[in-house]
Design a protein around this motif. Structure first.
Motif, mmCIF file in Angstrom:
data_model
loop_
_atom_site.group_PDB
_atom_site.id
_atom_site.type_symbol
_atom_site.label_atom_id
_atom_site.label_comp_id
_atom_site.label_asym_id
_atom_site.label_seq_id
_atom_site.Cartn_x
_atom_site.Cartn_y
_atom_site.Cartn_z
ATOM 1 N N CYS A 1 -5.696 9.648 3.525
ATOM 2 C CA CYS A 1 -6.036 7.967 3.806
ATOM 3 C C CYS A 1 -6.123 7.113 5.409
ATOM 4 O O CYS A 1 -6.253 7.681 5.627
ATOM 5 C CB CYS A 1 -4.451 6.809 3.112
ATOM 6 S SG CYS A 1 -4.081 5.507 3.032
ATOM 7 N N HIS B 1 0.807 -1.503 0.170
ATOM 8 C CA HIS B 1 0.089 -0.232 0.468
ATOM 9 C C HIS B 1 0.903 1.362 -0.475
ATOM 10 O O HIS B 1 0.761 2.198 -0.647
ATOM 11 C CB HIS B 1 -1.144 0.356 1.588
ATOM 12 C CG HIS B 1 -1.538 1.137 1.828
ATOM 13 N ND1 HIS B 1 -2.222 1.676 0.533
ATOM 14 C CD2 HIS B 1 -2.000 1.869 2.462
ATOM 15 C CE1 HIS B 1 -3.026 2.459 0.814
ATOM 16 N NE2 HIS B 1 -2.645 3.191 1.589
ATOM 17 N N HIS C 1 0.333 1.463 6.351
ATOM 18 C CA HIS C 1 1.336 2.238 6.145
ATOM 19 C C HIS C 1 3.093 1.491 6.750
ATOM 20 O O HIS C 1 2.417 1.336 7.443
ATOM 21 C CB HIS C 1 1.447 3.712 5.409
ATOM 22 C CG HIS C 1 0.367 4.510 5.035
ATOM 23 N ND1 HIS C 1 -0.567 5.034 6.224
ATOM 24 C CD2 HIS C 1 0.322 4.115 3.733
ATOM 25 C CE1 HIS C 1 -1.235 4.665 5.191
ATOM 26 N NE2 HIS C 1 -0.774 4.821 4.184
ATOM 27 N N HIS D 1 1.508 4.320 -2.776
ATOM 28 C CA HIS D 1 1.410 5.620 -2.245
ATOM 29 C C HIS D 1 2.583 6.365 -2.996
ATOM 30 O O HIS D 1 2.277 7.798 -4.091
ATOM 31 C CB HIS D 1 1.712 6.645 -0.974
ATOM 32 C CG HIS D 1 0.213 6.334 -0.333
ATOM 33 N ND1 HIS D 1 0.118 7.631 0.151
ATOM 34 C CD2 HIS D 1 -0.259 5.013 -0.313
ATOM 35 C CE1 HIS D 1 -1.339 6.968 1.173
ATOM 36 N NE2 HIS D 1 -1.197 5.850 1.130
#
Ligand SMILES: [Zn+2]
Length: 145
Positions: A111, A10, A115, A14
């Motif tokens: 978001c 993920h 992360h 980004h």
């Protein structure tokens, strides 16, 4: 956006999004399937990418990963966030206090997902294929750690 998605994959999403914006002005992907083994992101665009561009894109994403930027979060009121970001892909339950995820000074994006703490944790980014069909550029990618 699933909250249990793979943090490394993920985070790569980004970085890929910001790199697509900088290199091709696509905007962020409008659709993404992020899985532990392989992922794909779809962008609106006007043409296929050349092989050379695909390698440059991959190199740039890896350069950001290797520079080991910190991934942080900050919060702002929805009203303020709406002025600075598209909240289109945020679920309703994101509420009035919007979480913004930053990748060093390279990227900032609202978001709710998980992360990596530093980009170096993402591993090596590899583009598997890029296809173009009816204004949609689909990038499939993997990570090796
Ligand atoms: Zn995220």
């Amino acid at each position: 956006m699933k909250e249990n998605m793979d943090p490394g994959m993920h985070t790569a999403e980004h970085i890929l999004n910001q790199t697509m914006i900088r290199m091709f002005r696509t905007g962020r992907c409008f659709s993404a399937h992020i899985e532990k083994k392989k992922s794909k992101c779809d962008y609106r665009f006007t043409r296929p990418l050349e092989e050379k561009e695909i390698r440059q894109l991959e190199d740039k994403v890896n350069e950001v990963i290797r520079s080991d930027l910190p991934v942080n979060e900050m919060f702002m009121a929805r009203e303020e966030a709406e002025k600075r970001f598209s909240l289109e892909r945020l679920p309703e339950e994101a509420g009035d206090r919007i979480r913004i995820v930053t990748v060093g000074d390279y990227d900032a994006c609202p978001c709710i997902g998980p992360h990596a703490r530093f980009t170096n944790e993402v591993g090596k980014f590899r583009i598997g294929s890029v296809s173009f069909d009816e204004g949609v550029l689909r990038i499939r990618f993997k990570l090796s750690r």
